[in-house]
Design an enzyme around this catalytic site. Structure first.
Site, mmCIF file in Angstrom:
data_model
loop_
_atom_site.group_PDB
_atom_site.id
_atom_site.type_symbol
_atom_site.label_atom_id
_atom_site.label_comp_id
_atom_site.label_asym_id
_atom_site.label_seq_id
_atom_site.Cartn_x
_atom_site.Cartn_y
_atom_site.Cartn_z
ATOM 1 N N SER A 132 4.140 2.015 -4.631
ATOM 2 C CA SER A 132 2.926 2.825 -4.480
ATOM 3 C C SER A 132 2.932 3.923 -5.549
ATOM 4 O O SER A 132 3.980 4.208 -6.151
ATOM 5 C CB SER A 132 2.892 3.464 -3.087
ATOM 6 O OG SER A 132 3.938 4.415 -2.990
ATOM 7 N N ASP A 167 1.357 -1.081 -5.821
ATOM 8 C CA ASP A 167 0.697 -1.141 -4.520
ATOM 9 C C ASP A 167 -0.353 -0.020 -4.445
ATOM 10 O O ASP A 167 -0.030 1.153 -4.641
ATOM 11 C CB ASP A 167 1.763 -0.959 -3.433
ATOM 12 C CG ASP A 167 1.238 -1.206 -2.041
ATOM 13 O OD1 ASP A 167 0.275 -1.985 -1.899
ATOM 14 O OD2 ASP A 167 1.815 -0.636 -1.086
ATOM 15 N N HIS A 168 -1.590 -0.390 -4.176
ATOM 16 C CA HIS A 168 -2.685 0.589 -4.067
ATOM 17 C C HIS A 168 -2.839 1.482 -5.300
ATOM 18 O O HIS A 168 -2.944 2.712 -5.171
ATOM 19 C CB HIS A 168 -2.523 1.480 -2.818
ATOM 20 C CG HIS A 168 -2.637 0.730 -1.537
ATOM 21 N ND1 HIS A 168 -3.841 0.329 -1.016
ATOM 22 C CD2 HIS A 168 -1.686 0.272 -0.691
ATOM 23 C CE1 HIS A 168 -3.641 -0.341 0.107
ATOM 24 N NE2 HIS A 168 -2.327 -0.393 0.326
ATOM 25 N N ASN A 185 2.421 -7.265 3.540
ATOM 26 C CA ASN A 185 3.031 -6.014 3.055
ATOM 27 C C ASN A 185 3.758 -5.286 4.177
ATOM 28 O O ASN A 185 3.172 -5.029 5.237
ATOM 29 C CB ASN A 185 1.952 -5.077 2.518
ATOM 30 C CG ASN A 185 1.288 -5.597 1.266
ATOM 31 O OD1 ASN A 185 1.439 -6.765 0.907
ATOM 32 N ND2 ASN A 185 0.560 -4.729 0.592
ATOM 33 N N HIS A 239 -2.272 -6.169 4.665
ATOM 34 C CA HIS A 239 -1.609 -4.863 4.555
ATOM 35 C C HIS A 239 -1.292 -4.365 5.961
ATOM 36 O O HIS A 239 -1.821 -4.876 6.938
ATOM 37 C CB HIS A 239 -2.528 -3.863 3.837
ATOM 38 C CG HIS A 239 -2.527 -4.044 2.353
ATOM 39 N ND1 HIS A 239 -1.981 -3.135 1.494
ATOM 40 C CD2 HIS A 239 -2.987 -5.057 1.588
ATOM 41 C CE1 HIS A 239 -2.108 -3.568 0.254
ATOM 42 N NE2 HIS A 239 -2.726 -4.733 0.281
HETATM 43 P P1 13P Z 1 3.111 -0.656 6.599
HETATM 44 O O1 13P Z 1 3.671 0.640 6.122
HETATM 45 O O2 13P Z 1 2.277 -0.488 7.807
HETATM 46 O O3 13P Z 1 4.178 -1.688 6.759
HETATM 47 O O4 13P Z 1 2.112 -1.179 5.477
HETATM 48 C C1 13P Z 1 2.591 -1.435 4.195
HETATM 49 C C2 13P Z 1 1.490 -1.746 3.274
HETATM 50 O O5 13P Z 1 0.486 -2.309 3.633
HETATM 51 C C3 13P Z 1 1.680 -1.350 1.871
HETATM 52 O O6 13P Z 1 0.589 -1.684 1.092
#
Ligand code: 13P
Length: 281
Positions: A49, A84-85, A229, A207
């Site tokens: 992230s 991620d994101h 994820n 996610h």
């Molecule tokens: P969680 O933290 O709920 O496992 O989600 C992780 C996620 O979707 C990262 O993109």
């Protein structure tokens, strides 16, 4: 060598299992996840992230760390290093320029048209460099919004529009899952998930995979989910081990012993997820 997710996710979609995306937070997490997935001989996506990237120093540091671990630990499985994101084109570009082979552009806070425009710009930059792109439609809520259990769900029409407009390689439609800890039972819209899967040729991403029980995970996979994820449950498992160590050993001060006390729990959680995702090479 790190790879993009195209081959691993297309295969998972065809053969009905899910490739794990585990978020990493530091050197040890990356090492434990790589060791366990290599031991079980399954492909893995390491998610980074923006917050985690900043925490670890930046995308160049992380690329060096992960490629170094792959070499030093003689990791044989396919490893996808993935943003991620990513919140902007600039973030995704920075990661790609550092060597990442995969990015998620999350422009879901913008209206759909703008989301598609930003995503398209990322896809154009990424595809020229062999980098895969995941996008988000609707908005998956969670702890980052300071709201738990809210998901602004995606529609089939929105999913089609972003697929046709931006040529993405995978899509995360918001369908009831949230990041972080669920309040009550996760309420996933399997019907829409299946419709999206029947309509779009690309793999779908779930996610907020932590806290979703085995039965729902299996159902999601049968409705087209090919990448799941996980972050929170790894964090909880690791912290439990560290906390027990600190509570039981008042003399410990070596950070390797403190941090390492989370290894067993983290690896067991990785193992459990692999088993319920039916992951295979
Ligand atoms: P969680 O933290 O709920 O496992 O989600 C992780 C996620 O979707 C990262 O993109």
């Amino acid at each position: 060598m790190v790879v993009n997710f195209i081959d691993m996710l297309q295969k998972a979609k065809k053969e009905h299992y899910a490739v794990p995306h585990f978020n990493i937070n530091n050197l040890e997490w990356a090492k434990y996840v790589l060791e366990e997935c290599n031991e079980k001989n399954v492909p893995v996506i390491l998610g980074v992230s923006e917050g985690a990237a900043k925490y670890m120093g930046g995308f160049d540091t992380i690329y060096g760390m992960v490629t170094g671990l792959i070499k030093d630990l003689d990791i044989k499985i396919p490893v996808c290093l993935h943003v991620d994101h990513g919140q902007s084109f600039d973030t995704c570009k920075k990661a790609i320029d550092a060597g990442f082979k995969s990015v998620m552009i999350d422009a879901s806070k913008h209206p759909l048209k703008e989301n598609i425009e930003i995503t398209k710009k990322v896809v154009e930059y990424a595809h020229k460099r062999g980098v895969s792109v995941e996008a988000e439609v609707g908005h998956i809520g969670g702890t980052e919004d300071n709201i738990t259990n809210t998901s602004n769900n995606a529609t089939l029409e929105d999913c089609l529009e972003i697929y046709n407009g931006a040529e993405i390689d995978a899509l995360a439609p918001a369908l009831g899952s949230v990041h972080g800890i669920y309040k009550g039972e996760p309420n996933l819209d399997f019907e829409t998930m299946k419709k999206i899967d029947d309509t779009l040729p690309i793999p779908l991403v779930l996610h907020g995979g932590s806290g979703i029980d085995e039965e729902k995970i299996q159902k999601a996979i049968s409705c087209g989910i090919s990448k799941i994820n996980i972050n929170t449950e790894l964090q909880q498992a690791w912290t439990k081990g560290v906390r027990e160590k600190l509570d039981s050993d008042k003399e410990v001060y070596d950070p390797r012993k403190v941090i390492g006390a989370g290894e067993k729990n983290l690896k067991e959680m990785v193992d459990y997820k692999l088993s319920i995702f039916n992951t295979r090479l």
